[in-house]
Design a protein around this motif. Structure first.
Motif, short mmCIF file in Angstrom:
data_model
loop_
_atom_site.label_atom_id
_atom_site.label_comp_id
_atom_site.label_asym_id
_atom_site.label_seq_id
_atom_site.Cartn_x
_atom_site.Cartn_y
_atom_site.Cartn_z
N TYR A 1 -4.64 -0.90 -7.51
CA TYR A 1 -5.88 -0.24 -7.16
C TYR A 1 -5.55 1.20 -6.79
CZ TYR A 1 -10.09 0.74 -4.39
OH TYR A 1 -11.24 1.29 -3.88
N PHE B 1 -1.70 -0.94 -3.79
CA PHE B 1 -2.80 -0.01 -3.57
C PHE B 1 -2.20 1.40 -3.49
CE2 PHE B 1 -5.18 -3.36 -0.83
CZ PHE B 1 -5.49 -4.09 -1.95
N LEU C 1 -3.26 4.94 -2.37
CA LEU C 1 -4.35 5.54 -1.60
C LEU C 1 -3.96 6.90 -1.03
CD1 LEU C 1 -5.32 2.40 0.53
CD2 LEU C 1 -6.33 3.14 -1.63
N GLN C 2 -4.87 7.85 -1.17
CA GLN C 2 -4.79 9.15 -0.50
C GLN C 2 -3.50 9.92 -0.83
OE1 GLN C 2 -5.40 7.45 3.41
NE2 GLN C 2 -7.52 8.18 3.42
N THR D 1 0.88 -1.16 0.00
CA THR D 1 0.00 0.00 0.00
C THR D 1 0.92 1.21 0.00
OG1 THR D 1 -1.88 -1.03 1.12
CG2 THR D 1 -1.67 1.35 1.34
N ALA E 1 -7.28 4.73 -5.34
CA ALA E 1 -8.49 5.29 -4.73
C ALA E 1 -8.15 6.47 -3.82
CB ALA E 1 -9.21 4.23 -3.91
N PHE E 2 -9.05 7.44 -3.80
CA PHE E 2 -8.96 8.59 -2.90
C PHE E 2 -7.70 9.42 -3.11
CE2 PHE E 2 -11.20 5.11 -0.69
CZ PHE E 2 -12.47 5.60 -0.83
N ASN E 3 -7.19 9.41 -4.33
CA ASN E 3 -6.07 10.27 -4.70
C ASN E 3 -6.64 11.59 -5.21
OD1 ASN E 3 -3.77 8.29 -4.40
ND2 ASN E 3 -5.09 7.18 -5.81
N ARG F 1 0.73 5.13 0.30
CA ARG F 1 -0.26 6.13 0.69
C ARG F 1 0.35 7.41 1.24
NH1 ARG F 1 -2.64 3.08 6.06
NH2 ARG F 1 -1.03 3.82 7.49
#
Length: 139
Positions: A131, A104, A106-107, A77, A133-135, A79
């Motif tokens: 994957y 992943f 993320l953010q 991940t 997400a939330f970037n 992030r």
């Protein structure tokens, strides 16, 4: 890692083409990791849920410049990467052919550009089973 080096950055810095850096499960608060051509960086478990690289909003996480196709990042991940100028809050890939798999994103955040997770400029990197997400991109 962490047996041979205290950080992912230290392990990566000491690696050479053909080496594999294996990262044990945990959360690593690191950023500005400069990948080397021909080095494989992978989580021990292969599960991005238990091996996390968190930049804590300080700066971009991965810089990938001029990397060959045998370069890999697997099972993390990625992030809370951040960059104020330029694309790629989590990762910048310039003229690189690396493989990023099972990660992943993320953010991650970038300002002044529109590629918040990973930015590609030239080369042919592969993102497999990743994957995003939330970037966010604040233009």
């Amino acid at each position: 890692m962490p047996d041979d080096a205290p950080t992912i950055a230290a392990a990566s810095d000491s690696a050479f083409a053909g080496d594999t850096v294996i990262v044990r499960p945990g959360t690593y608060n690191e950023s500005y990791l400069v990948m080397k051509s021909g080095v494989v960086l992978k989580s021990e478990s292969g599960d991005p849920d238990d091996t996390i690289i968190d930049a804590q909003g300080t700066e971009r996480i991965f810089n990938c410049n001029g990397l060959a196709a045998d370069t890999e990042i697997r099972g993390f991940t990625i992030r809370n990467g951040f960059t104020y100028s330029g694309p790629g809050g989590a990762m910048s890939c310039v003229e690189s052919d690396l493989t990023v798999a099972d990660c992943f994103f993320l953010q991650n955040t970038t300002y002044m550009d529109d590629a918040s997770g990973a930015a590609v400029c030239g080369g042919q990197p592969s993102f497999i089973g990743c994957y995003f997400a939330f970037n966010t991109a604040e233009v």
